[in-house]
Write an enzyme that holds these catalytic residues in place. Structure first.
Site, PDB file in Angstrom:
ATOM      1  N   CYS B 153       0.821  -1.215   0.000  1.00  0.00           N
ATOM      2  CA  CYS B 153       0.000   0.000   0.000  1.00  0.00           C
ATOM      3  C   CYS B 153       0.855   1.265   0.000  1.00  0.00           C
ATOM      4  CB  CYS B 153      -0.999   0.000   1.150  1.00  0.00           C
ATOM      5  SG  CYS B 153      -0.298  -0.197   2.781  1.00  0.00           S
ATOM      6  N   VAL B 157       0.017   4.313  -2.395  1.00  0.00           N
ATOM      7  CA  VAL B 157      -0.372   5.639  -1.906  1.00  0.00           C
ATOM      8  C   VAL B 157       0.457   6.727  -2.586  1.00  0.00           C
ATOM      9  CG1 VAL B 157      -0.451   7.160   0.108  1.00  0.00           C
ATOM     10  CG2 VAL B 157      -1.286   4.811   0.293  1.00  0.00           C
TER      11      VAL B 157
END
Lengths: 500, 519
Positions: B153, B157
Site C-alpha cells: 500500500c 499511496v
C-alpha cells in the site's frame, strides 16, 4: 556433520573469509560492495565485530527484516494486555501479526484483556483519499462502547497514515479529553520509517515517555507502598512465559517486581515503573531507550542481564544483587544454590548428547549473543551469528562478551548468504525464524525457531533452561534427519538450486 | 520447584504449579490495577446478550478479528505457481516478511519472496531506484526465470507506476530487455487477498498474451482443445490441484493449470532446498491463450481475470469452490460438455463412493446447525455441501464477501428446505460471529485457525476448514475438491461430531450409557 571442530582457528578464519568472498560474487558490483561491509570474521580482542549495521537493507536481496510497525505493535506495545491496540490502516499488517508472537498473558480476552485480538481500521480507498481521522475517532467511540473495560488505546500507524497526512495525535488528544483523560497513545510507527523493526522499538519507547509518563499527574499517590527492593523487568516479552520464569527468580532472591515490560504487562505497570529502584533490562535493543530516559529523568539505574543458561543466570543474579544490600546478595546466592542441583541434572542428561555440536544463529533483539552462553553450558559452540536489526552497540557487546575468535558474523543476512553459509559450514543446528526454518530443514539441517521458541518455552531462567536443553536435544538428535537421504541414493550435499 | 531434568515441564504444565500460580495472583492483585472480578463477569455475560449483539452489529468503523488478508498475499501466492518465478513486492519490506511468515506457518514450507525495501526517502522521491536495484539484485542472486511484481500500500499511496518503472529498469540494464517481468498493482486498501490473486493472475496472462507491456507482438489465438484451470487462492492447493489433475487425466482432457503452486508448497526433505519447484511453465502460460476454455474454481478470485480471458475468445466457466456431490457433478459435467469427453466410469465410481459414505453417515449430520466463515467462494461451496448432507448452514459469514455474494448465498439457501432458517453476513468479522454464536447458537463452527477463539469463548466446537490453518498440521496436503475431496471434508466434519458425542457422554454413571462403542 561437524567439520569445524577438527580445524584450527586459523583454518576456520581462512575458510570463513573465503566463504564471504565467495558469496559476494553473486551480487552486482555495487551491491557486493555494500554487502561486504556487513560480513566479517571475528578477531579476538576487537571492540566490535567489524561489521556495519542498522543501515538500509538492499532492495531485492531477500532480507529477513520487518518494519517499524512490527517493532512497535508486534514487539513493544502489542503485549500490553489491558489496552486495545488499533492497527491503523489496511487490514494486512494486523492480520499477519495477529497472535503470532506468543506473548503469554493472564486475562479474560475480549473483556478486560485484548492481546490476541486484531483491532483494525481496515482502510478502504475512500479512507486513503479523504483521510482516516474521522474513522479513527469513531473507532475509539465504538471501542469504548463495546469494550468498556479497556484501560487505554494505542494507535499503531501503518504505512499510509504518514503518507496521507492524518493527524492521529489530534484525534487521540480530543478523544482522551472526551473520555476523562483516558490514556490514548498515537504511535508513528509507519512501516516505511527507518530500516527495520528497530526504529519502531524506539518510536514505541518514545510514545510511552510522551503519552504515558508525561501524562502522569506529579502528585498521584502510588497504588502500592514503595519498597527498597522494587525492580521492573524491561524488555521481556513473555514469549512462552519467559518473563514469568524470570520474575520468579527475582522474587525468590528478595526483590519485588513492580512491572513487566511488556509481556503480560498492563498500563498500571508502565505507570508505576518510575517508582522502581532498578530497571533490569533483558532486551537491550528494544528497550534501552526508555531505560536511559528513566535514568535521566527519574534517576533509576538500569542493569542489563542475561537469563539464558545457568552460567549467565548466576552472573546476572549477582550483578543485579550488587545494586542492593546484603540481604539481596545473600538471596541471589541462595537462589543460585537452590537451582544448582536441577542445572547439574539437566547438564548431566543433555550435555553428553550435545557436546561439540555447532550452531549458527540469525535472530533479532538480544538473542544473537544472549543465547550463546546457554549453548556453551551444554558443550555446544556457536560458529556463526548475526543480527536482524542490531546496532553497533549490539556488536560491541557481542565481540567483548560472547563470541569466539573466528566466528562468522553476518549482519542483516540475505536469504542467499545464509543458505550458502550453512551449506558450507555445515553446523549441527541452525537457530533462526519461521522464514528460515523450512529452508534448512529441507537441507537436512536441524533447526529451532529462536523467536517463538518453536512453540515451546519458556527458555528464560532456570526452569526455562531445562526446556531449552530438551528442545535442542530433540532437534539435533531427532531420528528424522537420518532419513533425509534415501538409502539407495548417494549422499547428496545440501544444494542451493536457485543459486547454481 | 516443579521443574526436573527427568520430566521437563514446559509452558503447558510449568505455570500451573503452586509457586507460579501464587506469583501470578500477587502480580495481578498488587500491580495490575485489575478490574473488579464481578464487573469482569458482568461484562462477560453482557457481551453474550442480544443487546450487545445489536450494538456490535451497529459498528461502522471498527473491525475486530476480520477473516481476510490483504491483496499482495494473493499476488505472492499466484507468482510462485509459475515456473521458477520469484515474487517481487514493491514497497515496504516488512510486508514481505509478513507474507512469507504467513504462508510458511500455514504450509510448513519455505516461502521465497523479495521486497524493494522502500524507506522514507523513497516515500518522498518515489521508489524507482529501489525497483532498478531490486530487480538487478534479485535477478543475479536467485536466477529466477521470471519476476512477478506486485505492490504494497505504500507504493500505491505514493502512486508508483509499475509499468514505467519496469521499463526504466530494463533500460538501465537491471534485467535483459526481453526478460519476463509481469506486474500487478495490488493496493491493500482495496478488496482482500482474493482480489490480489485476481490482479496478479490477470497481470501475468496479460503480460504473455497482450504483448509483454508493448515489447512483443500480441499473441494471435489459434484455438486448440486444451482447457485452462485456475484454482484461486486456496489453502488446500497442494491436495486440490493434484486431485484436479487426476480428474483431468481420468477424463483424458489436455489441460494447463495456471498458477500451479502444488509442488512449491510441498517439497521433500531430502537434503536439497528447492527454492522453486514445479509450476506452470512460461511457455504454457503463453500458450494458454489458445485454449478452448478456462475454468475458474473460485469466481471471486477471478472476477477480472475471466473477462480478460473471455475477450481473447475463450469460453470461461466459473465455480464457487465446489465441495461435495452436486458441486463436483457440475464441475465434471462442465468439463465433459466443453471438451465433448465422456465422464469415465472411474469418476462415476468415485462419485458413488462419496454418495455411499454420505448415506452411511448422514444420520449423524442431518439437522445439525453450522456456522461457516471464510473466503466467499469457500463459504458458498461448504454451504451447498452442508445442505446436501441435510445440515443447516445457519450463519454464513465472509469479511471479504459483498452484496453480490450475499445474494448468491441466499440463492443457495433458497434451493433447499434446509436453508430456510439460514442467514448470510457479508462484510462482517469474527466479533460479529461471536455475537451470532451466543444469541443464535449452532452445533458446530467451520472456519480457520482463528475460530479457536470463538470455540473457547462460546463453546461451539470448531471444525478447521479454511485458510490459514496454523495449529493443525498437513491438512493442506489433502484435497477438498473432487469426489475424493468431498470425502475428506465429510470425514473432517464427522470426526468432530463423533468426538463431541463421546465428549458429551463420557461421565461414568451419569451419561455414559450413550458412550456407544458402535455408531
Amino acid at each position: 556433520m561437524s567439520v569445524i571442530e577438527k580445524q584450527s582457528v586459523a583454518e576456520i578464519k581462512a575458510r570463513n573469509k573465503e566463504l564471504i568472498a565467495e558469496v559476494l560474487k553473486v551480487y552486482p558490483e555495487k551491491t557486493a560492495k555494500r554487502r561486504a561491509k556487513h560480513l566479517n570474521v571475528h578477531e579476538n580482542g576487537k571492540s566490535d565485530c567489524g561489521v556495519k549495521s542498522n543501515i538500509k537493507s538492499i532492495p531485492g536481496v531477500m532480507t529477513i527484516r520487518g518494519c517499524a510497525y512490527a517493532g512497535s505493535k508486534g514487539v513493544v506495545w502489542g503485549p500490553i494486555k489491558d489496552m486495545i491496540h488499533i492497527s491503523h490502516g489496511p487490514v494486512g499488517c494486523g492480520q499477519y501479526s495477529w497472535a503470532a508472537r506468543r506473548n503469554y498473558y493472564i486475562g479474560t480476552t475480549g473483556i478486560d484483556t485484548f492481546v490476541t485480538m486484531q483491532f483494525t481500521s481496515d482502510f478502504q480507498e475512500k479512507d486513503i483519499v479523504f483521510g482516516g481521522d474521522k474513522k479513527l475517532a469513531k473507532i475509539m467511540d465504538e471501542i469504548q462502547e463495546l469494550f468498556p473495560l479497556n484501560n487505554g488505546i494505542t494507535v499503531q500507524s501503518e504505512c499510509p497514515i504518514g503518507l496521507i497526512g492524518d493527524d492521529i495525535e489530534a484525534v487521540s488528544k480530543v478523544k482522551s479529553k472526551e473520555y476523562d483523560g483516558k490514556t490514548i497513545v498515537p504511535v508513528r510507527c509507519e512501516g516505511f520509517r527507518g530500516v527495520s523493526q528497530s526504529l519502531g522499538h524506539h518510536i514505541a519507547n518514545d510514545a510511552i515517555r510522551d503519552w504515558v509518563f508525561d501524562k502522569l499527574p506529579a502528585d498521584a499517590a502510588p497504588r502500592f507502598e514503595p519498597s527498597d527492593y522494587d525492580v521492573a523487568i524491561i524488555g521481556d516479552y513473555n514469549i512462552g512465559g519467559d518473563a514469568w520464569s524470570s520474575r520468579i527468580l527475582l522474587e525468590e532472591m528478595g526483590l519485588r517486581v513492580i512491572a513487566q515490560w511488556s509481556g503480560d504487562g498492563s498500563l498500571a505497570e508502565l505507570e508505576a515503573t518510575p517508582k522502581a529502584k532498578l530497571n533490569v533490562l533483558h532486551c537491550y535493543r528494544s528497550m534501552n531507550y526508555i531505560s536511559r530516559h528513566m535514568e535521566e529523568k527519574y534517576n533509576i539505574p538500569w542493569c542489563e542481564y542475561n537469563f539464558f543458561g545457568p552460567s549467565k543466570i548466576a552472573e546476572s543474579l549477582r550483578k543485579i544483587a550488587s545494586y542492593f544490600d546484603d540481604k539481596i546478595k545473600e538471596g541471589a546466592e541462595r537462589v543460585i544454590a537452590k537451582y544448582q542441583p536441577l542445572m547439574d541434572a539437566v547438564i548431566a542428561k543433555y550435555r553428553p548428547r550435545l557436546e561439540g555440536k555447532t550452531v549458527m544463529l540469525f535472530v533479532g533483539g538480544l538473542r544473537p549473543r544472549h543465547v550463546i552462553g546457554a549453548y556453551e553450558d551444554l558443550g555446544m559452540e556457536v560458529v556463526g551469528t548475526g543480527y536482524e536489526f542490531g546496532h553497533n552497540d549490539d556488536y560491541q557487546r557481542t565481540a567483548q562478551h560472547y563470541v569466539k575468535d573466528g566466528t562468522l558474523i553476518y549482519d542483516d543476512v540475505t536469504g542467499y548468504e545464509f543458505e550458502k553459509f550453512v551449506e558450507k559450514v555445515q553446523p549441527d543446528l541452525v537457530g533462526s525464524g519461521i522464514k528460515e526454518k523450512y529452508v534448512f530443514q529441507k537441507m537436512g539441517v536441524p533447526f529451532r525457531q529462536m523467536h517463538s521458541w518453536d512453540y515451546s518455552g519458556p527458555y528464560h531462567g532456570y526452569d526455562g533452561f531445562a526446556i531449552f536443553a530438551r528442545d535442542m536435544d530433540m532437534a539435533i538428535n531427532s531420528p528424522v534427519w537420518k532419513m533425509a537421504k534415501a538409502p539407495w541414493k548417494q549422499a547428496p550435499k545440501p544444494l542451493l538450486q536457485a543459486a547454481e | 520447584m516443579t521443574q526436573s531434568a527427568e520430566h521437563v515441564l514446559d509452558h503447558f504444565e510449568l505455570f500451573r504449579g503452586p509457586e507460579y500460580q501464587q506469583m501470578l495472583a500477587n502480580k495481578k492483585k498488587m500491580f495490575e490495577n485489575p478490574r473488579d472480578p464481578a464487573e469482569v463477569e458482568r461484562i462477560r455475560e453482557w457481551a453474550k446478550t442480544p443487546e450487545y449483539r445489536e450494538k456490535n452489529f451497529a459498528r461502522e468503523a471498527l473491525t475486530v478479528n476480520p477473516a481476510k488478508a490483504c491483496q499482495p498475499l494473493g499476488a505472492v501466492f499466484v507468482a510462485v505457481g509459475f515456473e521458477k518465478t520469484l515474487p517481487f513486492v514493491h514497497g515496504s519490506q516488512g510486508c514481505v516478511a509478513y507474507y512469507r511468515s504467513h504462508l510458511s506457518r500455514h504450509f510448513k514450507e519455505p516461502s521465497s519472496c523479495v521486497s524493494s525495501s522502500m524507506t522514507e526517502d523513497a516515500a518522498v522521491f518515489g521508489g524507482l531506484n529501489n525497483m532498478i536495484d531490486g530487480l538487478a539484485n534479485a535477478y543475479n542472486m536467485y536466477k529466477p526465470k521470471m519476476i512477478a511484481v506486485s505492490t504494497t500500500c505504500m507504493a500505491e499511496v505514493i502512486g508508483d507506476d509499475l509499468n514505467a518503472f519496469i521499463k526504466t529498469s530494463k533500460e538501465k540494464g537491471s534485467v535483459p530487455a526481453e526478460y519476463d517481468v509481469p506486474f500487478a498493482h495490488t493496493p491493500a486498501f482495496v478488496g482482500s487477498h482474493v482480489t490480489g490473486y485476481d490482479n496478479a493472475m490477470k497481470g501475468i496472462l496479460e503480460h504473455f498474451w497482450d504483448g509483454k507491456a508493448g515489447t512483443a507482438p500480441k499473441l494471435e489465438r489459434v484455438p486448440n482443445e486444451k482447457i485452462n484451470f485456475i484454482g484461486g487462492f486456496d489453502g488446500y492447493t497442494v491436495g486440490n490441484i493434484r486431485e484436479v489433475k487426476h480428474i483431468f487425466e481420468e477424463m483424458g482432457i489436455e489441460y494447463t493449470i495456471l498458477g500451479d503452486n502444488s509442488n512449491v508448497f510441498d517439497t521433500p526433505t531430502d537434503g536439497e532446498f528447492r527454492m522453486y519447484d514445479g509450476g506452470t511453465t512460461l511457455e504454457e502460460a503463453a500458450n494458454a491463450v489458445h485454449a478452448k476454455a478456462t475454468i475458474s474454481m473460485q469466481h471471486y478470485c477471478t472476477e477480472k481475470t475471466l473477462p480478460l480471458i473471455k475477450n481473447h475468445g475463450q469460453e470461461v466457466v466459473s465455480f464457487h469452490h465446489p465441495v461435495g456431490v452436486t458441486g463436483t457433478d457440475a464441475f465434471v459435467m462442465a468439463l465433459s460438455r466443453i471438451t465433448g469427453k465422456e465422464i469415465p466410469e472411474s469418476i462415476a465410481l468415485e462419485r458413488g463412493r462419496l454418495v455411499d459414505a454420505i448415506a452411511d453417515s448422514s444420520a449423524h449430520i442431518h439437522g445439525k446447525k453450522f456456522a461457516i466463515y471464510g473466503d466467499p467462494d469457500l463459504c458458498l461451496g461448504l454451504a451447498a455441501f452442508l445442505l446436501e448432507l441435510g445440515a443447516e448452514p445457519t450463519h454464513v459469514l465472509a469479511t471479504n464477501g459483498n452484496k453480490d455474494w450475499a445474494e448468491k448465498v441466499q440463492a443457495v439457501f433458497d434451493s433447499s428446505p434446509f436453508g430456510k432458517n439460514c442467514h448470510v453476513y457479508p462484510g462482517k468479522d469474527l466479533w460479529h460471529m461471536r455475537s451470532l454464536l451466543f444469541t443464535e447458537p449452532v452445533d458446530f463452527l467451520i472456519g480457520n485457525t482463528y475460530g479457536k477463539y470463538l470455540e473457547r469463548d462460546t463453546g461451539t466446537p470448531l471444525i478447521r476448514i479454511g485458510f490459514p490453518i496454523f495449529d493443525r498440521h498437513h491438512k493442506h496436503r489433502y484435497p477438498v475438491w473432487g469426489y475424493q475431496g468431498g470425502l475428506n471434508v465429510l470425514v473432517t466434519i464427522l470426526d468432530k461430531i463423533f468426538d463431541e458425542i463421546d465428549r458429551n457422554t463420557n461421565v461414568p454413571a451419569k451419561s455414559d450409557y450413550s458412550f456407544d462403542i458402535i455408531r
